[in-house]
Design a protein around this motif. Sequence first.
Motif, PDB file in Angstrom:
ATOM      1  N   THR A 180       0.775  -1.097   0.137  1.00  0.00           N
ATOM      2  CA  THR A 180      -0.041  -0.052   0.033  1.00  0.00           C
ATOM      3  C   THR A 180       1.120   1.218  -0.107  1.00  0.00           C
ATOM      4  O   THR A 180       0.546   2.474  -0.845  1.00  0.00           O
ATOM      5  CB  THR A 180      -0.949  -0.089   1.229  1.00  0.00           C
ATOM      6  N   PRO A 181       1.780   1.282   1.004  1.00  0.00           N
ATOM      7  CA  PRO A 181       2.618   2.500   0.571  1.00  0.00           C
ATOM      8  C   PRO A 181       3.673   2.596  -0.438  1.00  0.00           C
ATOM      9  O   PRO A 181       3.685   3.636  -1.036  1.00  0.00           O
ATOM     10  CB  PRO A 181       3.598   2.736   1.875  1.00  0.00           C
ATOM     11  N   ALA A 182       4.068   1.479  -1.103  1.00  0.00           N
ATOM     12  CA  ALA A 182       4.855   1.369  -2.118  1.00  0.00           C
ATOM     13  C   ALA A 182       4.182   1.820  -3.454  1.00  0.00           C
ATOM     14  O   ALA A 182       5.049   2.204  -4.195  1.00  0.00           O
ATOM     15  CB  ALA A 182       5.331  -0.120  -2.297  1.00  0.00           C
ATOM     16  N   VAL A 183       2.937   1.509  -3.622  1.00  0.00           N
ATOM     17  CA  VAL A 183       2.268   1.853  -4.988  1.00  0.00           C
ATOM     18  C   VAL A 183       2.548   3.322  -5.234  1.00  0.00           C
ATOM     19  O   VAL A 183       2.282   3.587  -6.416  1.00  0.00           O
ATOM     20  CB  VAL A 183       0.848   1.478  -4.905  1.00  0.00           C
ATOM     21  N   GLN A 184       2.612   4.205  -4.082  1.00  0.00           N
ATOM     22  CA  GLN A 184       2.776   5.680  -4.370  1.00  0.00           C
ATOM     23  C   GLN A 184       4.076   6.032  -4.923  1.00  0.00           C
ATOM     24  O   GLN A 184       4.347   7.112  -5.420  1.00  0.00           O
ATOM     25  CB  GLN A 184       2.368   6.418  -3.172  1.00  0.00           C
ATOM     26  N   SER A 185       5.026   5.172  -4.300  1.00  0.00           N
ATOM     27  CA  SER A 185       6.268   5.851  -4.540  1.00  0.00           C
ATOM     28  C   SER A 185       7.297   4.849  -5.337  1.00  0.00           C
ATOM     29  O   SER A 185       8.509   4.880  -5.660  1.00  0.00           O
ATOM     30  CB  SER A 185       7.101   5.676  -3.335  1.00  0.00           C
ATOM     31  N   ALA A 186       6.973   3.867  -5.808  1.00  0.00           N
ATOM     32  CA  ALA A 186       7.682   2.475  -6.641  1.00  0.00           C
ATOM     33  C   ALA A 186       6.965   2.184  -7.785  1.00  0.00           C
ATOM     34  O   ALA A 186       5.589   2.138  -7.922  1.00  0.00           O
ATOM     35  CB  ALA A 186       8.116   1.812  -5.791  1.00  0.00           C
ATOM     36  N   HIS A 187       7.551   1.600  -8.616  1.00  0.00           N
ATOM     37  CA  HIS A 187       7.321   0.675  -9.764  1.00  0.00           C
ATOM     38  C   HIS A 187       8.047  -0.402  -9.762  1.00  0.00           C
ATOM     39  O   HIS A 187       9.321  -0.633 -10.374  1.00  0.00           O
ATOM     40  CB  HIS A 187       7.257   1.685 -11.102  1.00  0.00           C
ATOM     41  N   VAL A 188       7.595  -1.648  -9.665  1.00  0.00           N
ATOM     42  CA  VAL A 188       8.182  -2.819  -9.642  1.00  0.00           C
ATOM     43  C   VAL A 188       7.355  -4.054 -10.075  1.00  0.00           C
ATOM     44  O   VAL A 188       6.045  -3.979  -9.928  1.00  0.00           O
ATOM     45  CB  VAL A 188       9.109  -3.306  -8.239  1.00  0.00           C
ATOM     46  N   ALA A 189       7.719  -5.078 -10.726  1.00  0.00           N
ATOM     47  CA  ALA A 189       6.892  -6.087 -11.272  1.00  0.00           C
ATOM     48  C   ALA A 189       6.534  -7.074 -10.073  1.00  0.00           C
ATOM     49  O   ALA A 189       5.404  -7.784 -10.070  1.00  0.00           O
ATOM     50  CB  ALA A 189       7.644  -6.794 -12.181  1.00  0.00           C
ATOM     51  N   ALA A 190       7.221  -7.001  -8.775  1.00  0.00           N
ATOM     52  CA  ALA A 190       6.803  -8.004  -8.062  1.00  0.00           C
ATOM     53  C   ALA A 190       7.030  -7.318  -6.587  1.00  0.00           C
ATOM     54  O   ALA A 190       7.898  -6.843  -6.069  1.00  0.00           O
ATOM     55  CB  ALA A 190       7.903  -9.251  -7.951  1.00  0.00           C
ATOM     56  N   ARG A 191       5.893  -7.383  -5.614  1.00  0.00           N
ATOM     57  CA  ARG A 191       5.766  -6.427  -4.498  1.00  0.00           C
ATOM     58  C   ARG A 191       6.959  -6.967  -3.137  1.00  0.00           C
ATOM     59  O   ARG A 191       7.123  -6.080  -2.406  1.00  0.00           O
ATOM     60  CB  ARG A 191       4.481  -6.640  -3.853  1.00  0.00           C
ATOM     61  N   SER A 192       7.586  -8.139  -3.537  1.00  0.00           N
ATOM     62  CA  SER A 192       8.691  -8.194  -2.608  1.00  0.00           C
ATOM     63  C   SER A 192       9.998  -7.798  -2.684  1.00  0.00           C
ATOM     64  O   SER A 192      10.721  -8.129  -2.039  1.00  0.00           O
ATOM     65  CB  SER A 192       8.540  -9.839  -2.438  1.00  0.00           C
TER      66      SER A 192
END
Length: 651
Positions: A180-192
Amino acid sequence: MTTSIRRRRAALTTGAVAIAASLALAPTVASAATPADVAQNGGAARSIDDSTQVLLDSVDGGPAKNVILLIGDGMGDSEITSARNYAYGAGGQLPGIDALPLTGQYTTYSLYKDGPNKGKPDYVPDSAATGSAWATGTKTYDNAISVDVDGVPQDTLLEIAKANGKKTGNVSTAELQDATPAVQSAHVAARSCYGPDTVTQCGADALDQGGLGSISEQIIGTRADLTLGGGAASFEQTARAGQWQGESLFDQAADRGYQVVRDAAGLDALASADQSEPVLGTFTDGNFPTRFAATTATVGGADLAPQTCQPNPDRLSTDLSLRSLTEKSIDLLDDDNGFFLQVEGASIDKRDHSADACGQIGEVLDLDEAVQAALDFAKADGDTMVIVTADHAHTSQIVDSTPPATLSTALTTVDGTTMKIAYGTAAAGGSQQHTGSQLRVAGYGPGAANVVGLIDQTDNFFTIANALQLDRDLDGLSSDATLSAPSEVAPEAEFDVTASGLAGDRQVSAVLDADGAAAAVDLGPVDVIDGVATVTVQAPAEPGPFTVTLTGAQSGVELVAPVSVVEGAVVPAPTTSPVPVDPSADPTTPAGALPGGGDAAGGTGSGPLAFTGSEALPALALALMLVASGAVLVLRRRRRLVATGELGSQL
Ligand SMILES: [Zn+2]
């Protein structure tokens, strides 16, 4: 008992937040219950009067200056209801969540990534796909962090708000690398892909593989004004590539101008959070401890003596509660230009996965306090939209009788009766599953009427972007960028090259290219701060023309400064290049703005390039204001180049 009816009725209105807040309970022991008159005609009603005027008064077409988006991870209707039942009674109300006047429902499905169903609905989403949906307006696959089904990065609300001059904040009780916080600040194929050490998970996204870097590294690069939460462990890791290779991410953040805080005292001492000195606050290695101690659901557990929730002795101090973090964030972000702030109560989901009824209830109550803080600010401000919603529904169900074969727990609520909660999607010890139900979305303030009815999670992106009147064309926001540099410099002189008007970019790459040199010199990426990037350069030793090229990392806008090394030259006031270069543009771009165009300036010392003061002076003023942080950055880089011999040989 018309008094209590009026009280609850009034709480539906936005003007009654303070009244509702007065009903708040002590944090661990419920002290009020459903009013005794619910058995009377109208006694349980929440809206016994005509609501038309109240609703009409709640509708404000906007725009909004500020937006606060509060997310209860895994907070479906069942989770809200059980928390209300437990702490405020079935006829009571959550003073924050239940006080928003405009409500709708939204669909949350994700998409399949691969195979014959690629791009078709996956009915039960995860937090990565759902967060990406509201952060970017693009539906995607489970596991994706703000990339689409083809892996293409999608601009996020935080990035767009920042490019539009809004201040930005991102707060969570989870690890900051969590979806949830990552979606505003990053772009990656896999959340881990949390940090440099999650090599396998990051794959092609890793910096040393030519990717954008791990989530932690991208959080630093995205440079929100304020980022608060858990997840310190990943910031302790060491960069494996790039400008800060060999340094911990915490050290990198400090080098890039961040105020890094690790405890409540550090947070309390903060007086500012802005692009020159953004805040990275991490208060736990992993997720925050929950408010209530865990309960364990068992098969037949709801037939055991009902429990009351107990405080968790490991809970962080109240000055690090989600409410406190929200209040501090608002204090630091509120300014004339407005802000976008996302706040997540993360462990409703995590405790639901663990079939922990008290754990999840406590996290709903924690989020509710943060909502109260947001509403208090919004009500006083008058120009702030607040949206409260969730990412996906979850397992817990309030059941009538103890289910025979699935996990359950019985709790005594503030009503004095027993509430049975069942967890039916995994066996003991397993992880309970998300569910695919639509979710409540509630709003207050300018633009909030757009949550009403049945909408989709992706609508949230547009509701917020529209309310803030954000220009979503980030490339366009950098298209008028200009570059200032001296036209002549002495051999080996140090000078600054400053690009301004790069609002759509978060970094620029910088390259020095000297005629006759073996190779261009990579001056490294430099952060764009309030649209300005300054690179300090050392001139080549040999007289003659060379160029310094700054390229917007996000927009691709290319800015070229032709400079000449002239014996005895005194570095003049910087000048401004007249035309930014679009790399996709026709190659007949005006001479003097292309690499090699420096020939036009010659080595004969024709003085500073012409420039318009009205363009250059604001950039100069900004550059001077930012010289402290920028110079440190570039000088660090130069030391490393000198140490490895690159700089001396190339220049
Ligand atoms: Zn989950």
